[in-house]
Design an enzyme around this catalytic site. Sequence first.
Site, short mmCIF file in Angstrom:
data_model
loop_
_atom_site.label_atom_id
_atom_site.label_comp_id
_atom_site.label_asym_id
_atom_site.label_seq_id
_atom_site.Cartn_x
_atom_site.Cartn_y
_atom_site.Cartn_z
N ASP A 228 0.82 -1.22 0.00
CA ASP A 228 0.00 0.00 0.00
C ASP A 228 0.85 1.27 0.00
O ASP A 228 2.02 1.26 0.39
CB ASP A 228 -0.88 0.03 1.25
CG ASP A 228 -2.03 -0.95 1.20
OD1 ASP A 228 -2.06 -1.78 0.27
OD2 ASP A 228 -2.89 -0.89 2.09
N ASP A 229 0.21 2.35 -0.41
CA ASP A 229 0.67 3.74 -0.24
C ASP A 229 1.71 4.20 -1.26
O ASP A 229 2.21 5.32 -1.14
CB ASP A 229 1.21 3.98 1.17
CG ASP A 229 0.15 3.81 2.24
OD1 ASP A 229 -1.03 3.66 1.88
OD2 ASP A 229 0.50 3.82 3.44
N HIS A 278 -6.19 2.91 -4.08
CA HIS A 278 -6.07 3.12 -2.63
C HIS A 278 -6.46 4.55 -2.26
O HIS A 278 -5.98 5.08 -1.26
CB HIS A 278 -4.64 2.82 -2.17
CG HIS A 278 -4.47 2.64 -0.69
ND1 HIS A 278 -5.40 1.99 0.09
CD2 HIS A 278 -3.46 3.02 0.16
CE1 HIS A 278 -4.98 1.97 1.35
NE2 HIS A 278 -3.81 2.60 1.42
N HIS A 282 -5.65 9.41 0.59
CA HIS A 282 -5.54 8.55 1.77
C HIS A 282 -6.28 9.10 3.00
O HIS A 282 -5.79 9.02 4.13
CB HIS A 282 -4.06 8.33 2.12
CG HIS A 282 -3.83 7.02 2.85
ND1 HIS A 282 -3.95 6.89 4.21
CD2 HIS A 282 -3.47 5.81 2.39
CE1 HIS A 282 -3.68 5.64 4.57
NE2 HIS A 282 -3.38 4.96 3.47
N HIS A 371 3.66 -2.45 3.00
CA HIS A 371 3.71 -1.10 2.44
C HIS A 371 4.98 -0.88 1.64
O HIS A 371 6.06 -1.30 2.05
CB HIS A 371 3.61 -0.06 3.56
CG HIS A 371 2.32 -0.08 4.29
ND1 HIS A 371 2.03 -1.02 5.27
CD2 HIS A 371 1.21 0.72 4.20
CE1 HIS A 371 0.80 -0.80 5.74
NE2 HIS A 371 0.29 0.24 5.10
#
Length: 412
Positions: A228-229, A278, A282, A371
Amino acid sequence: MSNTFNRKQLTARGLGSAALLLACGVSLAAPAAASTDRTRDGSAANAPTGPQWPLDLRAATLTQKGLNVVLSLRTSGTISAASISALDGRSLCVELFRPGTGVAVRRLCVKAVDGKPRIVKEDLNGAGDPSGPKVLPGVSISRPASNRLVATVPATGAGLGIGKFRWQASSAWVDSAGCTVPGCSDRLPASPASARYVKAVPSGCVAKGASVRSNSSRAHRVVAISFDDGPSPYTAGMLATLKRHGAHATFFEVGNQMSGRSAVQKQILAQGHMIGDHSWSHPVLSGGGTFASSELRRTKARITSQVGFTPCLFRAPYGAISSSLVGIARAQSMLTIQWDVDPTDWARPGSGAIASRVLAQVRPGSIILMHDGGGDRSQSVAAADTILSTLSRRGYRVVSVETLLGLKITYG
């Protein structure tokens, strides 16, 4: 490539040196009738005569499926990796030849390793002698019938590059009941068939099934890993680690992190990984509404416009979901993906702790959360190397979330 070719099957008999396109399901099949070089105790025969030996080849198919090649073999008798490996002189392989020559440079063979069927790559010298055996990672083997074996092999692991190559299935059988040294052998087709491996880049996937998923079936030793991210400066290192281990992943990307990073996004897809949505910035989106809808839509559109891939998976920031948010994602043709393995690598507890937590929690069908963005992810990159090598030793195959869930992946 037009979808009308997706399931077209071509036979090797009579093709000569014509190159065949092996992409997105186009296959090169060799019917049993094409075999003319069976030998019985070293004597040549123009057609299958006399007794049928277990590894007489009845059909052989080689198919490109995305970034993999699918080997399908059918024999006269039961295929058993253990029995093949029991005696020297027994083999069931697909040989790969240098284009335009009759020189085989490597072969992919079915062998028993630690009691399990595996695909082993062997390099061949000018005399055809094998060396440097290596168990290929990232291989899936299925047995539709006792005399059939289907292996899905990463093309890079098989040593295939973009362009032409030639292939031929081969088998040999030695026992005490007629196939004594040098044994009985078979090849299909009779002469190496020509083919072409083409560049295949994922262009999207199709959402189906339950709208929220945190794992898949526990019946098979297959898991998904996700990051993620990103994209971020650490994404390239994660890609190198995945490539080294023959593993695949899904990267859930944040829209406002994509500027100037299309190159690494394209590298994600070129290596056979997937990209998920995603959100754009965020935030917590569990409240739903037009703001949440916009966050998903903007990110999905940016991924599509920047790299030509249309995601079918969404992961909520912080894992904060609601029925409203799940409905918004589904309305945009995306499933909402949670997880059942979380090492909290974002807190940077150390690469050893990250790896230990994943390996303690993982089970068949797990979705692993890690991540590649949102901060210093050097520990996550280092931990991924330990995680992937250990999962391989435990007999797990590591795939994208899309593959774990059995979703259809499309190719441009």
